[in-house]
Design an enzyme around this catalytic site. Sequence first.
Site, PDB file in Angstrom:
ATOM      1  N   HIS A  89     -18.360  18.670  16.750  1.00 47.34           N
ATOM      2  CA  HIS A  89     -19.374  17.937  15.986  1.00 47.34           C
ATOM      3  C   HIS A  89     -18.900  17.825  14.540  1.00 47.34           C
ATOM      4  O   HIS A  89     -19.291  18.613  13.680  1.00 47.34           O
ATOM      5  CB  HIS A  89     -20.716  18.674  16.057  1.00 47.34           C
ATOM      6  CG  HIS A  89     -21.866  17.902  15.468  1.00 47.34           C
ATOM      7  ND1 HIS A  89     -23.154  18.039  15.923  1.00 47.34           N
ATOM      8  CD2 HIS A  89     -21.936  17.005  14.457  1.00 47.34           C
ATOM      9  CE1 HIS A  89     -23.962  17.258  15.213  1.00 47.34           C
ATOM     10  NE2 HIS A  89     -23.235  16.622  14.314  1.00 47.34           N
ATOM     11  N   GLU A 145     -19.787  14.838  19.095  1.00 51.63           N
ATOM     12  CA  GLU A 145     -21.173  14.699  18.643  1.00 51.63           C
ATOM     13  C   GLU A 145     -21.200  14.256  17.186  1.00 51.63           C
ATOM     14  O   GLU A 145     -20.303  14.591  16.411  1.00 51.63           O
ATOM     15  CB  GLU A 145     -21.916  16.034  18.750  1.00 51.63           C
ATOM     16  CG  GLU A 145     -22.021  16.605  20.130  1.00 51.63           C
ATOM     17  CD  GLU A 145     -22.786  17.920  20.152  1.00 51.63           C
ATOM     18  OE1 GLU A 145     -23.209  18.322  21.248  1.00 51.63           O
ATOM     19  OE2 GLU A 145     -22.946  18.545  19.082  1.00 51.63           O
ATOM     20  N   HIS A 187     -28.287  23.642  22.511  1.00 50.34           N
ATOM     21  CA  HIS A 187     -28.774  24.260  21.276  1.00 50.34           C
ATOM     22  C   HIS A 187     -29.478  25.580  21.593  1.00 50.34           C
ATOM     23  O   HIS A 187     -30.550  25.609  22.180  1.00 50.34           O
ATOM     24  CB  HIS A 187     -29.721  23.364  20.474  1.00 50.34           C
ATOM     25  CG  HIS A 187     -29.705  23.705  19.000  1.00 50.34           C
ATOM     26  ND1 HIS A 187     -28.822  23.143  18.118  1.00 50.34           N
ATOM     27  CD2 HIS A 187     -30.427  24.590  18.277  1.00 50.34           C
ATOM     28  CE1 HIS A 187     -29.010  23.644  16.911  1.00 50.34           C
ATOM     29  NE2 HIS A 187     -29.979  24.530  16.983  1.00 50.34           N
TER      30      HIS A 187
END
Length: 239
Positions: free
Chosen positions: A43, A70, A191
């Site tokens: 990410h 991401e 997450h």
Amino acid sequence: MTKLSVNINKIATLRNSRGGNNPDLIKVALDAERFGAEGITVHPRPDERHIRYQDVFDLKKVIQTEFNIEGNPKEQKFVELVLANKPAQVTLVPDTEGQLTSNHGWDTIKHQSYLKDIIAVFKAEGIRVSIFVDPSEEMVEAAQSTGTDRIELYTEAYASGFHEDKERAIKPYIKAAKLAEKLGLGINAGHDLDLHNLQYFSQNIPGLLEVSIGHALICDSLYFGLENTIQMYLRQKNG
């Protein structure tokens, strides 16, 4: 079977804290694959505080499993990075600049038109698209109209409520997943999933295709070693 994609942001954070190339991000990614990871997730953020843009190019050359990038597509540099590397999957996350970590999903109603346009850009290049959403049936239903291939359920609320009442914590996720399946959307999740809550989540979410786990997995590897930790997570997500 649900795939485990290992997010290696924290490896890059450790490397960047001292400069140089220790730990070697590329070696860790390859070792993670060798130890059983079924995908690698990064990410990159504009400040490059962990994953650097160059890391993405370097990883793309060597990753043998699924590569998932991401980020926020409202950053043009991110869009260009994804199009230049053509990963297996791009996961669109509505982060703001300087945000510590992802903390909410897309409002797929408010941003419907924008998401349709940007998703079409990636899909035209053969890149599978997943969008980050909260476990809301309203948001899932609107997500289907954007043209996305998958949704990624934001699981922080589930992880926070797991120890107090896991049945209550997972209930909205089950509803959202069932609707997603009905609408023909693939389902990812991520997450704060960890060794304590992953198995229950995996066992109860219908159609779960992929979990992306970074922070908890890297923390656990300090105690258990990376190879052993990846194997432990594989056992949990496979029930």
